[in-house]
Design a protein around this motif. Structure first.
Motif, PDB file in Angstrom:
ATOM      1  N   ASN A 121      32.360   9.007  13.264  1.00 45.75           N
ATOM      2  CA  ASN A 121      32.671   8.734  11.852  1.00 45.75           C
ATOM      3  C   ASN A 121      31.509   8.102  11.088  1.00 45.75           C
ATOM      4  O   ASN A 121      31.717   7.222  10.245  1.00 45.75           O
ATOM      5  CB  ASN A 121      33.914   7.837  11.739  1.00 45.75           C
ATOM      6  N   LEU A 122      30.296   8.546  11.363  1.00 49.18           N
ATOM      7  CA  LEU A 122      29.123   8.038  10.647  1.00 49.18           C
ATOM      8  C   LEU A 122      29.115   8.628   9.241  1.00 49.18           C
ATOM      9  O   LEU A 122      29.256   9.842   9.070  1.00 49.18           O
ATOM     10  CB  LEU A 122      27.837   8.412  11.394  1.00 49.18           C
ATOM     11  N   ALA A 123      28.968   7.762   8.248  1.00 52.01           N
ATOM     12  CA  ALA A 123      28.985   8.222   6.855  1.00 52.01           C
ATOM     13  C   ALA A 123      28.138   7.302   5.984  1.00 52.01           C
ATOM     14  O   ALA A 123      27.969   6.119   6.278  1.00 52.01           O
ATOM     15  CB  ALA A 123      30.418   8.258   6.332  1.00 52.01           C
ATOM     16  N   TRP A 124      27.606   7.870   4.889  1.00 54.85           N
ATOM     17  CA  TRP A 124      26.876   7.095   3.891  1.00 54.85           C
ATOM     18  C   TRP A 124      27.873   6.243   3.119  1.00 54.85           C
ATOM     19  O   TRP A 124      29.009   6.637   2.905  1.00 54.85           O
ATOM     20  CB  TRP A 124      26.169   8.008   2.887  1.00 54.85           C
ATOM     21  N   LYS A 125      27.415   5.094   2.647  1.00 50.40           N
ATOM     22  CA  LYS A 125      28.220   4.285   1.738  1.00 50.40           C
ATOM     23  C   LYS A 125      27.302   3.848   0.609  1.00 50.40           C
ATOM     24  O   LYS A 125      26.289   3.181   0.841  1.00 50.40           O
ATOM     25  CB  LYS A 125      28.781   3.066   2.464  1.00 50.40           C
ATOM     26  N   LEU A 126      27.643   4.255  -0.599  1.00 50.09           N
ATOM     27  CA  LEU A 126      26.838   3.887  -1.758  1.00 50.09           C
ATOM     28  C   LEU A 126      27.249   2.508  -2.241  1.00 50.09           C
ATOM     29  O   LEU A 126      28.420   2.241  -2.463  1.00 50.09           O
ATOM     30  CB  LEU A 126      27.019   4.917  -2.871  1.00 50.09           C
ATOM     31  N   CYS A 127      26.276   1.629  -2.386  1.00 49.16           N
ATOM     32  CA  CYS A 127      26.541   0.268  -2.841  1.00 49.16           C
ATOM     33  C   CYS A 127      26.618   0.258  -4.368  1.00 49.16           C
ATOM     34  O   CYS A 127      26.308   1.255  -5.013  1.00 49.16           O
ATOM     35  CB  CYS A 127      25.428  -0.662  -2.371  1.00 49.16           C
ATOM     36  N   ASN A 128      26.995  -0.872  -4.913  1.00 51.97           N
ATOM     37  CA  ASN A 128      27.061  -1.004  -6.377  1.00 51.97           C
ATOM     38  C   ASN A 128      25.663  -1.219  -6.931  1.00 51.97           C
ATOM     39  O   ASN A 128      25.229  -2.342  -7.141  1.00 51.97           O
ATOM     40  CB  ASN A 128      27.977  -2.170  -6.769  1.00 51.97           C
ATOM     41  N   ASN A 129      24.946  -0.123  -7.151  1.00 48.50           N
ATOM     42  CA  ASN A 129      23.605  -0.191  -7.712  1.00 48.50           C
ATOM     43  C   ASN A 129      23.713  -0.047  -9.226  1.00 48.50           C
ATOM     44  O   ASN A 129      24.317   0.897  -9.712  1.00 48.50           O
ATOM     45  CB  ASN A 129      22.735   0.942  -7.166  1.00 48.50           C
ATOM     46  N   PRO A 130      23.115  -0.980  -9.972  1.00 39.55           N
ATOM     47  CA  PRO A 130      23.134  -0.801 -11.426  1.00 39.55           C
ATOM     48  C   PRO A 130      22.239   0.374 -11.805  1.00 39.55           C
ATOM     49  O   PRO A 130      21.150   0.540 -11.272  1.00 39.55           O
ATOM     50  CB  PRO A 130      22.570  -2.121 -11.955  1.00 39.55           C
ATOM     51  N   GLY A 131      22.708   1.215 -12.693  1.00 36.56           N
ATOM     52  CA  GLY A 131      21.905   2.350 -13.142  1.00 36.56           C
ATOM     53  C   GLY A 131      21.979   3.529 -12.194  1.00 36.56           C
ATOM     54  O   GLY A 131      23.047   4.000 -11.844  1.00 36.56           O
ATOM     55  N   THR A 132      20.828   3.968 -11.721  1.00 35.37           N
ATOM     56  CA  THR A 132      20.711   5.190 -10.938  1.00 35.37           C
ATOM     57  C   THR A 132      21.301   5.038  -9.538  1.00 35.37           C
ATOM     58  O   THR A 132      21.072   4.043  -8.866  1.00 35.37           O
ATOM     59  CB  THR A 132      19.227   5.589 -10.821  1.00 35.37           C
ATOM     60  N   GLN A 133      22.054   6.037  -9.109  1.00 32.26           N
ATOM     61  CA  GLN A 133      22.642   6.073  -7.774  1.00 32.26           C
ATOM     62  C   GLN A 133      22.016   7.223  -6.983  1.00 32.26           C
ATOM     63  O   GLN A 133      21.655   8.245  -7.559  1.00 32.26           O
ATOM     64  CB  GLN A 133      24.155   6.337  -7.846  1.00 32.26           C
ATOM     65  N   PRO A 134      21.898   7.069  -5.660  1.00 27.06           N
ATOM     66  CA  PRO A 134      21.491   8.215  -4.849  1.00 27.06           C
ATOM     67  C   PRO A 134      22.593   9.271  -4.880  1.00 27.06           C
ATOM     68  O   PRO A 134      23.737   8.976  -5.191  1.00 27.06           O
ATOM     69  CB  PRO A 134      21.314   7.639  -3.456  1.00 27.06           C
ATOM     70  N   VAL A 135      22.230  10.504  -4.565  1.00 32.74           N
ATOM     71  CA  VAL A 135      23.179  11.605  -4.608  1.00 32.74           C
ATOM     72  C   VAL A 135      23.433  12.091  -3.185  1.00 32.74           C
ATOM     73  O   VAL A 135      22.497  12.396  -2.450  1.00 32.74           O
ATOM     74  CB  VAL A 135      22.624  12.768  -5.463  1.00 32.74           C
ATOM     75  N   ILE A 136      24.711  12.154  -2.806  1.00 34.18           N
ATOM     76  CA  ILE A 136      25.063  12.725  -1.511  1.00 34.18           C
ATOM     77  C   ILE A 136      25.189  14.229  -1.720  1.00 34.18           C
ATOM     78  O   ILE A 136      26.138  14.696  -2.354  1.00 34.18           O
ATOM     79  CB  ILE A 136      26.375  12.124  -0.968  1.00 34.18           C
ATOM     80  N   VAL A 137      24.182  14.983  -1.248  1.00 36.40           N
ATOM     81  CA  VAL A 137      24.137  16.426  -1.445  1.00 36.40           C
ATOM     82  C   VAL A 137      25.279  17.083  -0.673  1.00 36.40           C
ATOM     83  O   VAL A 137      26.025  17.887  -1.183  1.00 36.40           O
ATOM     84  CB  VAL A 137      22.769  17.002  -1.016  1.00 36.40           C
ATOM     85  N   ASN A 138      25.387  16.780   0.563  1.00 39.66           N
ATOM     86  CA  ASN A 138      26.540  17.109   1.387  1.00 39.66           C
ATOM     87  C   ASN A 138      26.720  15.887   2.266  1.00 39.66           C
ATOM     88  O   ASN A 138      25.961  14.940   2.170  1.00 39.66           O
ATOM     89  CB  ASN A 138      26.314  18.403   2.190  1.00 39.66           C
ATOM     90  N   LYS A 139      27.691  15.856   3.114  1.00 38.65           N
ATOM     91  CA  LYS A 139      27.916  14.611   3.861  1.00 38.65           C
ATOM     92  C   LYS A 139      26.779  14.264   4.808  1.00 38.65           C
ATOM     93  O   LYS A 139      26.724  13.164   5.331  1.00 38.65           O
ATOM     94  CB  LYS A 139      29.247  14.651   4.590  1.00 38.65           C
ATOM     95  N   TRP A 140      25.828  15.167   5.007  1.00 36.93           N
ATOM     96  CA  TRP A 140      24.725  14.942   5.940  1.00 36.93           C
ATOM     97  C   TRP A 140      23.425  14.536   5.275  1.00 36.93           C
ATOM     98  O   TRP A 140      22.518  14.058   5.924  1.00 36.93           O
ATOM     99  CB  TRP A 140      24.479  16.206   6.775  1.00 36.93           C
ATOM    100  N   GLU A 141      23.299  14.731   3.974  1.00 35.35           N
ATOM    101  CA  GLU A 141      22.017  14.487   3.299  1.00 35.35           C
ATOM    102  C   GLU A 141      22.199  13.599   2.082  1.00 35.35           C
ATOM    103  O   GLU A 141      23.118  13.783   1.290  1.00 35.35           O
ATOM    104  CB  GLU A 141      21.416  15.828   2.861  1.00 35.35           C
ATOM    105  N   LEU A 142      21.297  12.633   1.957  1.00 32.00           N
ATOM    106  CA  LEU A 142      21.308  11.715   0.822  1.00 32.00           C
ATOM    107  C   LEU A 142      20.005  11.891   0.058  1.00 32.00           C
ATOM    108  O   LEU A 142      18.922  11.755   0.635  1.00 32.00           O
ATOM    109  CB  LEU A 142      21.444  10.277   1.324  1.00 32.00           C
TER     110      LEU A 142
END
Length: 191
Positions: A121-142
């Motif tokens: 169950n490894l997964a990305w977790k986006l934190c509360n970043n002000p402004g620009t956020q990274p994009v999860i292209v698919n569940k394997w790529e950030l």
């Protein structure tokens, strides 16, 4: 050379902002593994993967590595009152700016840690970043936004540990404090 124009030696200067990223995972431990030690090793390995930083050396350490005095002092000002040490330029040049990150790389890092038997169950977790956020292209790529660098954030990560299929109780507050102290110096020691 001591009276050169500002930025004369640089092609381009970019100001990079940090974007905080976390991970979630269920980690099965080896029978003889100590959960706190494995957890700290995981945090350190992920920090080094997300945000690699140059390692600082003393003069004797670089001389032991076979570096010449000329190589060690190349480009270094002579009138320093404070110093964090020396950087191995070969190691420094290997640090690259990431444009994207893959979970498969994170899996490899986690499996290289002593005491880790399995990762689920490894997964990305986006934190509360002000402004620009990274994009999860698919569940394997950030995808990392332009002019941003990834920073591993313990506070928005979640890890569960298991032995023999049973959840292991772990007090992460002490380990997180030790990790914070280790990261605050970031390899710099004032000489």
């Amino acid at each position: 050379m001591s009276h050169r124009n500002l930025c004369e030696d640089f092609i381009d200067i970019k100001i990079l902002c940090k974007v905080k990223i976390g991970l979630c995972a269920d980690i099965e431990l080896e029978p003889d593994a100590v959960a706190e030690d494995v957890y700290l090793n995981i945090l350190e390995a992920l920090r080094d993967f997300f945000s690699p930083s140059p390692k600082f050396y003393t003069l004797p350490q670089l001389l032991d590595k076979g570096k010449s005095i000329e190589e060690i002092f190349a480009g270094r000002p002579y009138n320093l009152k404070e110093s964090y040490g020396f950087v191995d330029t070969e190691e420094f040049e290997q640090i690259t700016l990431r444009k994207k990150m893959h979970l498969s790389d994170v899996y490899h890092i986690l499996f290289d840690i002593d005491g880790v038997k399995n990762v689920r169950n490894l997964a990305w977790k986006l934190c509360n970043n002000p402004g620009t956020q990274p994009v999860i292209v698919n569940k394997w790529e950030l995808q990392i936004p332009e002019n941003f660098i990834p920073e591993f954030e313990v506070g928005c990560s979640g890890f569960q540990f298991f032995k023999y299929g049973m959840k292991v109780k772990l007090d992460t507050s002490k380990t997180n404090a030790v990790f914070g102290l280790n990261f605050s110096s970031n390899g710099k020691i004032l000489y």
